[in-house]
Design an enzyme around this catalytic site. Sequence first.
Site, PDB file in Angstrom:
ATOM      1  N   CYS A 311       0.849  -1.194   0.000  1.00 17.16           N
ATOM      2  CA  CYS A 311       0.000   0.000   0.000  1.00 17.16           C
ATOM      3  C   CYS A 311       0.882   1.242   0.000  1.00 17.16           C
ATOM      4  O   CYS A 311       1.987   1.224   0.554  1.00 17.16           O
ATOM      5  CB  CYS A 311      -0.889   0.051   1.235  1.00 17.16           C
ATOM      6  SG  CYS A 311      -2.271  -1.075   1.189  1.00 17.16           S
ATOM      7  N   GLU A 345       2.753  -4.399  -5.611  1.00 17.85           N
ATOM      8  CA  GLU A 345       1.725  -5.437  -5.572  1.00 17.85           C
ATOM      9  C   GLU A 345       0.663  -5.173  -6.618  1.00 17.85           C
ATOM     10  O   GLU A 345       0.238  -4.035  -6.834  1.00 17.85           O
ATOM     11  CB  GLU A 345       1.114  -5.472  -4.164  1.00 17.85           C
ATOM     12  CG  GLU A 345       0.151  -6.617  -3.930  1.00 17.85           C
ATOM     13  CD  GLU A 345      -0.275  -6.716  -2.474  1.00 17.85           C
ATOM     14  OE1 GLU A 345      -1.506  -6.686  -2.222  1.00 17.85           O
ATOM     15  OE2 GLU A 345       0.601  -6.795  -1.599  1.00 17.85           O
TER      16      GLU A 345
END
Length: 445
Positions: A311, A345
């Site tokens: 994140c 990611e």
Amino acid sequence: MGGPSANNTQSNGGTASSNHNPPATNGGDASPNQPPPLATNQAITESDPSKKRKMGMLPLEVGTRVLCRWRDGKLHPVKVIERRRIHNGGQNDYEYYVHYTEFNRRLDEWTHLDQLDLDSVECAVDEKVEDKVTSLKMTRHQKRKIDETHVEGHEELDAASLREHEEFTKVKNIATIELGKYEIETWYFSPFPPEYNDCVKLFFCEFCLNFMKRKEQLQRHMRKCDLKHPPGDEIYRSGTLSMFEVDGKKNKVYAQNLCYLAKLFLDHKTLYYDVDLFLFYVLCECDDRGCHMVGYFSKEKHSEEAYNLACILTLPPYQRKGYGKFLIAFSYELSKKEGKVGTPERPLSDLGLLSYRGYWTRVLLDILKKHKGNISIKELSDMTAIKAEDILSTLQSLELIQYRKGQHVICADPKVLDRHLKAAGRGGLDVDVSKLIWTPYKDQS
């Protein structure tokens, strides 16, 4: 919380104006050629049928499409997501939670009836063509202004799962937060514990990230809290910028609070409760009062897919200052220290891909400009810690690579490189690697 009120049609009934008086009579007697005088309520019905029609619409149903006056003073198409009755209001006195179909969900908000143009209710946009219509209406400047920070997408969700996610998170539960010297409007729903369901505003300690319902509670807490920076190890200090590494297992409450806070500005489908598996890198601006959080990124302690970032968030007051690019660059400096290649990611949102593509472009083309002779994708990957697939896709998007005789060949014309570098924009704040004091994470037995 809504924007400026519209001077549009009001929903109230009222009496007929003098312009709608019944026809005059001679001497009190109706002319044989004239119809009898109209009753007052009949005059309203026949002379202003639109007012009665609008009254019949209320309260608006969830799912209604209508035009709403936004903070820019202009009318924009919205969809009613939820409604709630106004306290001590009349039968049709509701507030409406709307989604601006031209904009990101972060701008959804509660609006009052006087912001809605009831004349437009019947002009609902067909959902199948809505996306095409709204994308044509938005200018490039509007898109940049609205979507100026990285937000995770939902490309991995099927239609049913996406509907379930949006239904669960459709209404922002917290409208604003206070963090340090800033009061910040939130963007999205965050699953705070049930005891905070009745809160519209939360007060965060900017150092330990504990959150409270009232200002007085925060003031009492600040007198007791002895933290002046995030818990964990300071691994970088350059001028007034510091980076702290926080182990989710060692500082579980802080890490969970950080996730609650971040979720207010990130539209993820899930929130990681198992923070033990993650490291959090918290960027701060430092002064004589302490180290104030600017943003952060997280990464898995052990990633089988070679992810070096899970994140990433720059808090709204600090956006457009180069901190997001700094965080991306920092994640790759850690990968270099680990002796590994890294990649963010997946899936990336369109905006996330743009942010990374800009970083990859600047780093790769800067090397190609300075390098003399041939250089391979593998060599570029070893130098930058950027995954070979990301290098290949970036160069292909710039049309700087060709496939000849069974291998990829990089075409590095200096003028073309300069043009692409200019288009990629500034690189943000530089990471001074000499100020990074860090050893890669190892499980402690």
